[in-house]
Write a protein that holds these residues in place. Structure first.
Motif, PDB file in Angstrom:
ATOM      1  N   ILE A   1      -7.173   7.808  -2.097  1.00 17.94           N
ATOM      2  CA  ILE A   1      -6.997   6.360  -1.956  1.00 17.94           C
ATOM      3  C   ILE A   1      -7.859   5.973  -0.763  1.00 17.94           C
ATOM      4  O   ILE A   1      -7.787   6.593   0.304  1.00 17.94           O
ATOM      5  N   ARG A  38       0.826  -1.214   0.000  1.00 15.30           N
ATOM      6  CA  ARG A  38       0.000   0.000   0.000  1.00 15.30           C
ATOM      7  C   ARG A  38       0.857   1.260   0.000  1.00 15.30           C
ATOM      8  O   ARG A  38       0.501   2.269  -0.612  1.00 15.30           O
ATOM      9  N   SER A  42      -5.443   5.335  -7.418  1.00 11.50           N
ATOM     10  CA  SER A  42      -4.038   4.953  -7.250  1.00 11.50           C
ATOM     11  C   SER A  42      -3.720   3.588  -7.849  1.00 11.50           C
ATOM     12  O   SER A  42      -2.557   3.271  -8.096  1.00 11.50           O
ATOM     13  N   TYR A  61      -4.560   0.865  -6.069  1.00 12.28           N
ATOM     14  CA  TYR A  61      -4.382  -0.026  -4.903  1.00 12.28           C
ATOM     15  C   TYR A  61      -5.375  -1.185  -4.918  1.00 12.28           C
ATOM     16  O   TYR A  61      -4.983  -2.361  -4.822  1.00 12.28           O
ATOM     17  N   PHE A  75       1.375   3.111  -3.151  1.00  7.05           N
ATOM     18  CA  PHE A  75       0.215   3.674  -3.846  1.00  7.05           C
ATOM     19  C   PHE A  75      -0.198   5.046  -3.301  1.00  7.05           C
ATOM     20  O   PHE A  75      -1.148   5.633  -3.780  1.00  7.05           O
TER      21      PHE A  75
END
Ligand code: SAH
Length: 224
Positions: A60, A34, A88, A90, A37
């Protein structure tokens, strides 16, 4: 920062502890970085329990909300998934671990390009990011076993309903305003029937219709 350890902690304290049980979802959230991102300047907050700003005035999503959506979508390893609102990338990266293939649509070209690069770097070769209007879905590659929408509007876009496979699941925030959004799980029962389950209140950025162009880059993406 030991990112791998932070991710384990994030999953324990924010996600498993709040009732997400799907072990494949938990494992994907432990493994997808994560921290890669979020904007570099916010990296120290990558595992915080809330959404963070990204480019183009977008966000995000909060880790727990992503987990909730993925669990509700009940994704199997063979599934074809559509994601609307890549941001992003993610959730796209998580989906690429859970499903057989993922098409992710983002209306901001700069975000689409950045997400595509990240996913390539991570080797998520079963995910394709296209720039365009996700409210139209992706008819060329429909039907989808699951559709995840990470932006909210007043009503469910018709094409997304129609592009669900029978038995498919659509997870989408719906509400007249951001303050009144509810996360809905819509399951297609047969050609003409969809069942709705309310998963509770959420706050997503707006789902904006009418991006200028048709999604690009779809043609090279095989059905597998
Ligand atoms: N899952 C993403 C969430 C990003 S926020 C993440 O965790 O990073 C939602 C995204 O939806 C924004 O990037 C926004 O640009 C995008 N979006 C809004 N309306 C859209 C539309 N009609 N088609 C495609 N993307 C859209």
């Amino acid at each position: 920062m030991d990112a791998a350890r932070e991710r384990l902690r994030m999953v324990e304290t924010q996600i498993a502890s709040r009732g997400v049980r799907d072990e494949r979802v938990l494992q994907a959230m432990r493994s997808v970085p994560r921290e890669q991102f979020v904007p570099a300047a916010l990296r120290a907050q990558a595992f915080d329990d809330h959404a963070l700003p990204i480019d183009a005035g977008q966000t995000i999503s909060q880790p727990f909300v992503v987990a909730l959506m993925l669990e509700a979508a009940a994704i199997s390893p063979g599934d074809a998934v559509l994601e609307v609102g890549t941001g992003s990338g993610y959730a796209t990266a998580l989906l690429s671990q859970l499903a057989a293939r993922v098409v992710a649509i983002e209306r901001h070209e700069s975000l689409a390009l950045a997400a595509r690069e990240r996913l390539e770097r991570l080797g998520a070769s079963n995910a394709r990011v296209v720039h365009g209007d996700g409210t139209l879905g992706c008819p060329e590659l429909a039907p989808f076993d699951a559709i995840i929408v990470s932006a909210g509007g007043p009503e469910i876009p018709g094409p997304l309903r129609e592009q669900l496979a029978i038995g498919g699941r659509l997870v989408i925030p719906i509400g007249e305003s951001r303050e009144r959004q509810r996360l809905l799980l819509i399951r297609r029962v047969d050609e003409r029937r969809w069942n709705t389950t309310d998963l509770g209140p959420v706050q997503f950025v707006p789902l904006l219709p009418g991006a200028a162009e048709r999604p690009r880059g779809v043609d090279e993406f095989g059905r597998g």
